[in-house]
Every structure is written in structure tokens, then in C-alpha cells.
Design a protein around this motif. Sequence first.
Motif, PDB file in Angstrom:
ATOM      1  N   LEU A  62       0.825  -1.203   0.000  1.00 57.31           N
ATOM      2  CA  LEU A  62       0.000   0.000   0.000  1.00 57.31           C
ATOM      3  C   LEU A  62       0.860   1.254   0.000  1.00 57.31           C
ATOM      4  O   LEU A  62       1.865   1.336   0.719  1.00 57.31           O
ATOM      5  CB  LEU A  62      -0.895   0.041   1.251  1.00 57.31           C
ATOM      6  CG  LEU A  62      -1.594  -1.235   1.688  1.00 57.31           C
ATOM      7  CD1 LEU A  62      -2.387  -0.979   2.964  1.00 57.31           C
ATOM      8  CD2 LEU A  62      -2.500  -1.755   0.594  1.00 57.31           C
ATOM      9  N   GLU A  63       0.440   2.217  -0.795  1.00 61.36           N
ATOM     10  CA  GLU A  63       0.981   3.576  -0.699  1.00 61.36           C
ATOM     11  C   GLU A  63      -0.102   4.410  -0.036  1.00 61.36           C
ATOM     12  O   GLU A  63      -1.166   4.628  -0.603  1.00 61.36           O
ATOM     13  CB  GLU A  63       1.309   4.121  -2.083  1.00 61.36           C
ATOM     14  CG  GLU A  63       2.364   3.313  -2.836  1.00 61.36           C
ATOM     15  CD  GLU A  63       2.501   3.774  -4.283  1.00 61.36           C
ATOM     16  OE1 GLU A  63       2.800   4.968  -4.492  1.00 61.36           O
ATOM     17  OE2 GLU A  63       2.276   2.945  -5.177  1.00 61.36           O
ATOM     18  N   ILE A  64       0.194   4.878   1.178  1.00 61.11           N
ATOM     19  CA  ILE A  64      -0.831   5.532   1.982  1.00 61.11           C
ATOM     20  C   ILE A  64      -0.207   6.668   2.796  1.00 61.11           C
ATOM     21  O   ILE A  64       0.740   6.448   3.541  1.00 61.11           O
ATOM     22  CB  ILE A  64      -1.549   4.500   2.894  1.00 61.11           C
ATOM     23  CG1 ILE A  64      -2.588   5.134   3.787  1.00 61.11           C
ATOM     24  CG2 ILE A  64      -0.563   3.684   3.692  1.00 61.11           C
ATOM     25  CD1 ILE A  64      -3.473   4.119   4.500  1.00 61.11           C
ATOM     26  N   ALA A 183      -9.450  -2.593  19.221  1.00 64.09           N
ATOM     27  CA  ALA A 183     -10.770  -2.419  19.817  1.00 64.09           C
ATOM     28  C   ALA A 183     -11.829  -3.162  19.011  1.00 64.09           C
ATOM     29  O   ALA A 183     -11.642  -3.434  17.816  1.00 64.09           O
ATOM     30  CB  ALA A 183     -11.119  -0.939  19.889  1.00 64.09           C
ATOM     31  N   GLU A 184     -12.955  -3.475  19.654  1.00 60.58           N
ATOM     32  CA  GLU A 184     -14.024  -4.204  18.982  1.00 60.58           C
ATOM     33  C   GLU A 184     -14.514  -3.463  17.747  1.00 60.58           C
ATOM     34  O   GLU A 184     -14.847  -4.075  16.725  1.00 60.58           O
ATOM     35  CB  GLU A 184     -15.184  -4.451  19.939  1.00 60.58           C
ATOM     36  CG  GLU A 184     -16.304  -5.298  19.353  1.00 60.58           C
ATOM     37  CD  GLU A 184     -17.371  -5.618  20.369  1.00 60.58           C
ATOM     38  OE1 GLU A 184     -18.422  -6.159  19.968  1.00 60.58           O
ATOM     39  OE2 GLU A 184     -17.167  -5.337  21.570  1.00 60.58           O
ATOM     40  N   GLU A 185     -14.550  -2.138  17.818  1.00 63.18           N
ATOM     41  CA  GLU A 185     -14.997  -1.333  16.683  1.00 63.18           C
ATOM     42  C   GLU A 185     -13.878  -1.025  15.695  1.00 63.18           C
ATOM     43  O   GLU A 185     -14.092  -0.369  14.674  1.00 63.18           O
ATOM     44  CB  GLU A 185     -15.606  -0.022  17.178  1.00 63.18           C
ATOM     45  CG  GLU A 185     -14.618   0.944  17.830  1.00 63.18           C
ATOM     46  CD  GLU A 185     -14.379   0.674  19.319  1.00 63.18           C
ATOM     47  OE1 GLU A 185     -13.781   1.533  19.987  1.00 63.18           O
ATOM     48  OE2 GLU A 185     -14.789  -0.420  19.807  1.00 63.18           O
ATOM     49  N   GLY A 186     -12.673  -1.535  15.955  1.00 65.19           N
ATOM     50  CA  GLY A 186     -11.529  -1.300  15.085  1.00 65.19           C
ATOM     51  C   GLY A 186     -10.609  -0.238  15.654  1.00 65.19           C
ATOM     52  O   GLY A 186     -11.029   0.611  16.452  1.00 65.19           O
ATOM     53  N   THR A 187      -9.356  -0.291  15.257  1.00 65.42           N
ATOM     54  CA  THR A 187      -8.353   0.661  15.724  1.00 65.42           C
ATOM     55  C   THR A 187      -7.592   1.206  14.525  1.00 65.42           C
ATOM     56  O   THR A 187      -6.958   0.438  13.781  1.00 65.42           O
ATOM     57  CB  THR A 187      -7.368  -0.006  16.706  1.00 65.42           C
ATOM     58  OG1 THR A 187      -8.087  -0.441  17.868  1.00 65.42           O
ATOM     59  CG2 THR A 187      -6.260   0.953  17.117  1.00 65.42           C
ATOM     60  N   GLU A 188      -7.667   2.513  14.328  1.00 61.72           N
ATOM     61  CA  GLU A 188      -6.937   3.144  13.228  1.00 61.72           C
ATOM     62  C   GLU A 188      -5.473   3.290  13.634  1.00 61.72           C
ATOM     63  O   GLU A 188      -5.159   3.904  14.651  1.00 61.72           O
ATOM     64  CB  GLU A 188      -7.535   4.508  12.885  1.00 61.72           C
ATOM     65  CG  GLU A 188      -6.914   5.136  11.635  1.00 61.72           C
ATOM     66  CD  GLU A 188      -7.576   6.445  11.226  1.00 61.72           C
ATOM     67  OE1 GLU A 188      -7.921   6.597  10.043  1.00 61.72           O
ATOM     68  OE2 GLU A 188      -7.728   7.314  12.115  1.00 61.72           O
ATOM     69  N   VAL A 189      -4.580   2.741  12.831  1.00 66.63           N
ATOM     70  CA  VAL A 189      -3.153   2.797  13.156  1.00 66.63           C
ATOM     71  C   VAL A 189      -2.380   3.724  12.228  1.00 66.63           C
ATOM     72  O   VAL A 189      -1.270   4.149  12.549  1.00 66.63           O
ATOM     73  CB  VAL A 189      -2.523   1.386  13.148  1.00 66.63           C
ATOM     74  CG1 VAL A 189      -3.096   0.539  14.287  1.00 66.63           C
ATOM     75  CG2 VAL A 189      -2.713   0.692  11.812  1.00 66.63           C
ATOM     76  N   LEU A 190      -2.960   4.017  11.065  1.00 66.46           N
ATOM     77  CA  LEU A 190      -2.408   4.970  10.119  1.00 66.46           C
ATOM     78  C   LEU A 190      -3.587   5.700   9.493  1.00 66.46           C
ATOM     79  O   LEU A 190      -4.712   5.181   9.505  1.00 66.46           O
ATOM     80  CB  LEU A 190      -1.587   4.266   9.025  1.00 66.46           C
ATOM     81  CG  LEU A 190      -0.306   3.554   9.458  1.00 66.46           C
ATOM     82  CD1 LEU A 190       0.230   2.703   8.320  1.00 66.46           C
ATOM     83  CD2 LEU A 190       0.743   4.546   9.929  1.00 66.46           C
ATOM     84  N   PRO A 191      -3.382   6.884   8.923  1.00 66.44           N
ATOM     85  CA  PRO A 191      -4.517   7.602   8.329  1.00 66.44           C
ATOM     86  C   PRO A 191      -5.212   6.753   7.259  1.00 66.44           C
ATOM     87  O   PRO A 191      -4.592   6.366   6.269  1.00 66.44           O
ATOM     88  CB  PRO A 191      -3.862   8.845   7.726  1.00 66.44           C
ATOM     89  CG  PRO A 191      -2.619   9.053   8.528  1.00 66.44           C
ATOM     90  CD  PRO A 191      -2.131   7.672   8.862  1.00 66.44           C
ATOM     91  N   ALA A 207      -8.571  -8.163  10.145  1.00 64.95           N
ATOM     92  CA  ALA A 207      -8.698  -7.718   8.763  1.00 64.95           C
ATOM     93  C   ALA A 207      -8.242  -6.267   8.720  1.00 64.95           C
ATOM     94  O   ALA A 207      -8.085  -5.615   9.757  1.00 64.95           O
ATOM     95  CB  ALA A 207     -10.136  -7.854   8.275  1.00 64.95           C
ATOM     96  N   VAL A 208      -8.024  -5.757   7.510  1.00 70.70           N
ATOM     97  CA  VAL A 208      -7.519  -4.395   7.346  1.00 70.70           C
ATOM     98  C   VAL A 208      -8.514  -3.611   6.508  1.00 70.70           C
ATOM     99  O   VAL A 208      -8.774  -3.961   5.354  1.00 70.70           O
ATOM    100  CB  VAL A 208      -6.126  -4.397   6.671  1.00 70.70           C
ATOM    101  CG1 VAL A 208      -5.640  -2.970   6.442  1.00 70.70           C
ATOM    102  CG2 VAL A 208      -5.127  -5.167   7.536  1.00 70.70           C
ATOM    103  N   ALA A 209      -9.081  -2.570   7.095  1.00 71.30           N
ATOM    104  CA  ALA A 209     -10.034  -1.710   6.393  1.00 71.30           C
ATOM    105  C   ALA A 209      -9.320  -0.462   5.895  1.00 71.30           C
ATOM    106  O   ALA A 209      -8.546   0.160   6.629  1.00 71.30           O
ATOM    107  CB  ALA A 209     -11.176  -1.325   7.325  1.00 71.30           C
ATOM    108  N   LEU A 210      -9.587  -0.111   4.638  1.00 73.73           N
ATOM    109  CA  LEU A 210      -8.993   1.075   4.013  1.00 73.73           C
ATOM    110  C   LEU A 210     -10.106   2.050   3.676  1.00 73.73           C
ATOM    111  O   LEU A 210     -11.132   1.673   3.102  1.00 73.73           O
ATOM    112  CB  LEU A 210      -8.237   0.687   2.743  1.00 73.73           C
ATOM    113  CG  LEU A 210      -7.158  -0.394   2.892  1.00 73.73           C
ATOM    114  CD1 LEU A 210      -6.581  -0.752   1.527  1.00 73.73           C
ATOM    115  CD2 LEU A 210      -6.065   0.066   3.843  1.00 73.73           C
ATOM    116  N   ASP A 211      -9.892   3.319   3.993  1.00 71.54           N
ATOM    117  CA  ASP A 211     -10.887   4.363   3.746  1.00 71.54           C
ATOM    118  C   ASP A 211     -10.167   5.624   3.294  1.00 71.54           C
ATOM    119  O   ASP A 211      -9.272   6.117   3.997  1.00 71.54           O
ATOM    120  CB  ASP A 211     -11.690   4.660   5.012  1.00 71.54           C
ATOM    121  CG  ASP A 211     -12.421   3.434   5.544  1.00 71.54           C
ATOM    122  OD1 ASP A 211     -13.501   3.136   5.007  1.00 71.54           O
ATOM    123  OD2 ASP A 211     -11.902   2.799   6.477  1.00 71.54           O
TER     124      ASP A 211
END
Length: 302
Positions: A62-64, A183-191, A207-211
Motif C-alpha cells: 500500500l501507498e498511503i 478495539a471491537e470497533e476497530g483501531t486506526e493505526v495509520l490515516p 482484517a484491514v479496512a482502508l478508507d
Amino acid sequence: MSHWQIGDIAVHRIDELTLPPATGPWLLPDATPETVAGIDWLRPSFAGPDHGLRLAVHTFALEIAGLRVLVDTGVGNGKTRANPAWNDLDTDYLARLTAAGFAPEDVDYVILTHLHADHVGWNTRTGPDGTWRPTFPRARYLTARAEDAYWSGAEMEESRRLMLDDSVEPLRAGGQLDLVDVAEEGTEVLPGLTLIPTPGHTPGQIAVALDSGGHHAVITGDCVHHPVQLADPAICSCVDIDPAAAVRTRTRLLERIADTDTLLLGSHFPPPTAGFVRRDGDAFRLVPAPDPSGAVGAGARP
């Protein structure tokens, strides 16, 4: 090389190997030829004419936000493994990764969805003295604290202990392993990159969610091994530690993204690898995404 654009996030699939036909019956024993034959949308991409499952090992680069990030690291070269398909490999994975713009010294983060041999192998490679050293010398390697805690206390066969010793412990010894409380609702580790708990296959799998810019994608890890599990989420892997939890996790994820423009990127899906989840009766189906040479996002409905 396949590429998808999720808003401002670029996603590249970096291939390592195609798994042999015998993998499907071993890994997903309930996905019998008779079951697969009844799911016509699996062919030709995800199942062969003999109704055997097609599976692959690849990673996502990923480029993020100006950073270079890997999600999982495959099997690796020169590793002693009990699975013959993974044992003592000699692939050009690193050359493909570098050609995509991810030279080992340029990688900033490695996200490990879980600590299985086909997801951590390229964490390390041998140094001049023959010892295992981190492949990505300045990267931070992230995994869930729950995952690390489980394997640190579990009784395991020698082959799994060997895998942890050659592919995980060198990161810890070098101070490059970061454990994340997810966390149960997910944890953002990078923007724009959030870790989502998906336990079952392993206790701390993520899993990894991207937004980005209203565009969304999810990288499955082994929450979903193969699209056949969309047609029947109750089909489990033979190595799921908690099959009942795996079914709940998989169903919850599919329910969440069904009939949306969230792109599903399968960690073991063969090409086309990515698609949109659509309801199909009481279950789901995967509609392959447009040609990955073009942009994919919220405005690109199948």
C-alpha cells in the motif's frame, strides 16, 4: 501486477506463488466438488473445470499518506516448513516487490493479520552470518496483542515453533515488533488504515479496512480464504482454532459490506483477487471488480 486505487490509497498485489490443487480439499474440506459444482459464479476464475478451488499466496503493498505499507509477508524463501508447497522456497518475490516501488529498505510498516507461516515468512531473511534478520530493516511490524499473547502461551508442534523462531522472534529481539490493542470497533493505526478484529481462524486475527475520500476496501486476512465461503459462510478451514467464531466473524463482515461499494481483497483469492460482495438468496456472491489496471472506488459499481 494488479493495482487498485482506493481514493488516495494505492494497493498493489505482490504475487508469491500459486498453491497446488491439493490445497483446496485439505484447507476447506467441506467445499467438496459437488458443492463447488453448484456455485456457477466461481468458474472460471475461482474454481477449475474439475470443480477444484484455486488459491494463491500474495501480499498487498500500500501507498498511503506518503508511507509504504505491506499487509502480510507470505511464505518466504529458504524456510523449513512441514507443508511441501511452502518448504525451502526460492521465489523472486522480493524482486517483484521492489519493482512495485517497495524496496525492502523503503518499507515503513508491515501489518501482520495473524501469525501463520504463509503470512509472516518474508518478515525475515538470512544475513551474511546465516541468522534470520528482519527483511525490512526500518519497518515497524504490527500485529494484534491478542494474537501474540495466544502464540506466546500455546502448546504447539515443533514446526510451528520453528516458524515463530525464524519469522517472528527476530523482530521482537530487534525491537521492531509492535503489539496493538485492537478495539471491537476497530483501531486506526495509520490515516485511513484500520485494524478490524476477526477472530476465529486464530484468536487475534485482524482484517484491514482502508478508507480514503469516500472509497473503501477490506483486506480479508484468513477471515475468508476463498470466495466459496461467501456462498456458504459455514465452510471453515481445517486449521481454524475456533470454527464457530470464524463463522460468526465471516458472516458479520460479509453482512457489513454486502451491497455496498466496499472492495473485498482476498488474501488467498486467485486473480482477479478483488470484488464486490452481493447478497445471493440467503448467502452472498462475489462480483469481480473492474480491470485492476484502472481505478476502483465508490463510483465504480459492478
